[in-house]
Scaffold this active site. Structure first.
Site, PDB file in Angstrom:
ATOM      1  N   CYS A  10     -12.960  -5.139  13.045  1.00 58.26           N
ATOM      2  CA  CYS A  10     -14.082  -5.529  12.196  1.00 58.26           C
ATOM      3  C   CYS A  10     -15.280  -5.913  13.077  1.00 58.26           C
ATOM      4  O   CYS A  10     -15.133  -6.713  13.998  1.00 58.26           O
ATOM      5  CB  CYS A  10     -13.673  -6.697  11.299  1.00 58.26           C
ATOM      6  N   CYS A  29     -12.399  -5.701   5.142  1.00 53.23           N
ATOM      7  CA  CYS A  29     -11.738  -6.570   6.110  1.00 53.23           C
ATOM      8  C   CYS A  29     -11.087  -7.689   5.309  1.00 53.23           C
ATOM      9  O   CYS A  29     -11.753  -8.377   4.530  1.00 53.23           O
ATOM     10  CB  CYS A  29     -12.765  -7.137   7.099  1.00 53.23           C
ATOM     11  N   ASP A  47       0.878  -1.148   0.000  1.00 52.35           N
ATOM     12  CA  ASP A  47       0.000   0.000   0.000  1.00 52.35           C
ATOM     13  C   ASP A  47       0.922   1.206   0.000  1.00 52.35           C
ATOM     14  O   ASP A  47       1.899   1.238   0.748  1.00 52.35           O
ATOM     15  CB  ASP A  47      -0.854  -0.025   1.273  1.00 52.35           C
ATOM     16  N   ASP A  64      -2.921   0.189   7.141  1.00 55.73           N
ATOM     17  CA  ASP A  64      -2.145   0.001   5.911  1.00 55.73           C
ATOM     18  C   ASP A  64      -1.829  -1.471   5.655  1.00 55.73           C
ATOM     19  O   ASP A  64      -1.794  -1.917   4.507  1.00 55.73           O
ATOM     20  CB  ASP A  64      -0.841   0.819   5.968  1.00 55.73           C
ATOM     21  N   CYS A  90     -12.787 -11.376   6.486  1.00 54.33           N
ATOM     22  CA  CYS A  90     -14.135 -11.810   6.142  1.00 54.33           C
ATOM     23  C   CYS A  90     -14.751 -11.062   4.963  1.00 54.33           C
ATOM     24  O   CYS A  90     -15.806 -11.441   4.461  1.00 54.33           O
ATOM     25  CB  CYS A  90     -15.059 -11.707   7.362  1.00 54.33           C
ATOM     26  N   CYS A 132     -16.190  -9.909  12.234  1.00 54.92           N
ATOM     27  CA  CYS A 132     -15.381 -11.058  12.669  1.00 54.92           C
ATOM     28  C   CYS A 132     -14.452 -10.734  13.842  1.00 54.92           C
ATOM     29  O   CYS A 132     -13.636 -11.568  14.228  1.00 54.92           O
ATOM     30  CB  CYS A 132     -14.584 -11.629  11.500  1.00 54.92           C
ATOM     31  N   GLU A 155      -0.861  -0.435  -5.423  1.00 54.75           N
ATOM     32  CA  GLU A 155      -2.114   0.249  -5.624  1.00 54.75           C
ATOM     33  C   GLU A 155      -1.879   1.347  -6.659  1.00 54.75           C
ATOM     34  O   GLU A 155      -0.886   2.056  -6.595  1.00 54.75           O
ATOM     35  CB  GLU A 155      -2.496   0.863  -4.279  1.00 54.75           C
TER      36      GLU A 155
HETATM   37 ZN   LIG Z   1     -13.901  -9.143   9.262  1.00 52.96          ZN
END
Ligand SMILES: [Zn+2]
Length: 387
Positions: free
Chosen positions: A353, A334, A196, A363, A337, A356, A279
């Site tokens: 998150c 995330c 990143d 980053d 998940c 999860c 990126e």
């Molecule tokens: Zn998650």
């Protein structure tokens, strides 16, 4: 891919440099013509006796140098390559005779045509300063100016200096590329790195990060001082000119340091990994980011330069460079998940998150997402990724 690559640049030699180049052209032409004349003469004498013709010992380059003492003053490698070129021209001619192909007999060289000489890079005696745009050739004490924007780090094999009929000077630089490169078709997941492009650390990956040394920022007090000195001096004065020169030299020095770091970092990555995913930079966002910072800080970040250098270093090794679309929500997803955190703001460096419970470093999570997306794009191109 080619095994080597030639880059032709226009050079602007000064009076003394021109004198030296012209002298080298002259000596090479003289050597060629003398050797050719000798071969013609020997052929006329011995053409009926092929055995004697084959066994004939021609004068060596060294003997010619004794006949024409001034040849010692020019680049000896240029004379050597003249000899080699003449022998090659004869070989081609004789091979053509055997195969009933029409290959021209070597011609005398005329002063009226384009002049050229070739010299080899031995122990780095050919050097290029990309920042100051000047090239150093063997036997010439000064650096010759050129105009061209290309930049490379590959070793120089040889250069051919030429002068057109209209008096323009050029140098054709032959650089080494790695031999017989075919792009990798299968890549192991472990040798794929994704980064990143971060505002705080330059490149942030899952396992490693690269901070760029802030050459401009650390020189900022010195730069400011020199800027002040320039503005204090009277316009058009000798002192103002001197202060300007000092300032320009410092900028050049910093630019060189930055370029050096960029090349070294890109080289390390290109040697370590088989594919690198970055990126695609959000330029607009970057400008907003830059506007809030001192100029010296924005000067220290040049992702575009870095990306271009990394890209060709990978490609020249048959490796892959992959960009991930800037609209891909790398930070908000995330990586465990796939939940999209719409509430994530630029200010939050870490988040958990809600789906999860995974705790993310902003980053690092982004780089994992970039890697997943990048591998997907590599596979779309037909590259097999194994884990
Ligand atoms: Zn998650």
């Amino acid at each position: 891919m080619n095994t080597n690559k030639a880059i032709k640049i226009r050079i602007y030699p000064n009076v003394l440099e021109r004198e030296f180049l012209n002298k080298t052209f002259g000596c090479c032409r003289l050597l060629w013509n003398q050797m050719l004349a000798e071969r013609n003469e020997v052929y006329q004498q011995l053409k009926e006796n092929s055995e004697a013709l084959r066994a004939h010992k021609y004068k060596t380059e060294k003997e010619y140098k004794q006949d024409f003492k001034f040849m010692i003053e020019v680049d000896s490698k240029a004379l050597q390559s003249t000899t080699r070129h003449l022998l090659e021209a004869f070989q081609k001619f004789f091979k053509g005779l055997k195969q009933a192909r029409k290959v021209g007999y070597p011609n005398f060289k005329s002063k009226k045509h384009e002049q050229a000489y070739t010299t080899y890079n031995i122990n780095n005696n050919i050097k290029i300063d990309f920042t100051k745009k000047r090239i150093k050739l063997p036997k010439i004490k000064t650096w010759i100016k050129y105009k061209d924007d290309r930049d490379f780090v590959e070793p120089i094999r040889h250069v051919t200096v030429s002068k057109t009929k209209s008096g323009k000077y050029y140098i054709s630089i032959l650089i080494d590329e790695e031999l017989g490169i075919t792009p990798l078709e299968v890549i192991h997941c472990d040798v794929i790195a994704a980064f990143d492009m971060s505002a705080s650390e330059f490149l942030v990956g899952e396992g490693e990060s690269y901070s760029n040394p802030r050459f401009y920022r650390s020189s900022e007090p010195k730069l400011k001082k020199l800027h002040r000195q320039v503005s204090r001096k009277k316009k058009g004065s000798q002192n103002r000119w001197k202060a300007r020169l000092k300032l320009a030299r410092l900028y050049e020095k910093i630019a060189n340091q930055k370029r050096d770091w960029t090349h070294k970092t890109a080289l390390k990555l290109a040697n370590t990994y088989d594919a690198i995913i970055l990126e695609d930079l959000n330029v607009k966002g970057m400008q907003q980011f830059n506007s809030g910072l001192a100029k010296s800080v924005s000067l220290d970040f040049s992702w575009h330069q870095f990306k271009n250098i990394l890209k060709y270093k990978l490609e020249w090794r048959g490796k892959h460079y992959q960009e991930v679309d800037r609209f891909f929500p790398s930070s908000k997803l995330c990586s465990v998940c796939g939940y999209k955190n719409e509430n994530l703001t630029l200010a939050s460096r870490e988040w958990t998150c809600t789906e999860c419970d995974m705790h993310h470093h902003r980053d690092k999570n982004a780089s994992t997402n970039i890697k997943i997306e990048g591998i997907h794009l590599l596979e779309e191109k037909g590259i097999k990724v194994i884990s």
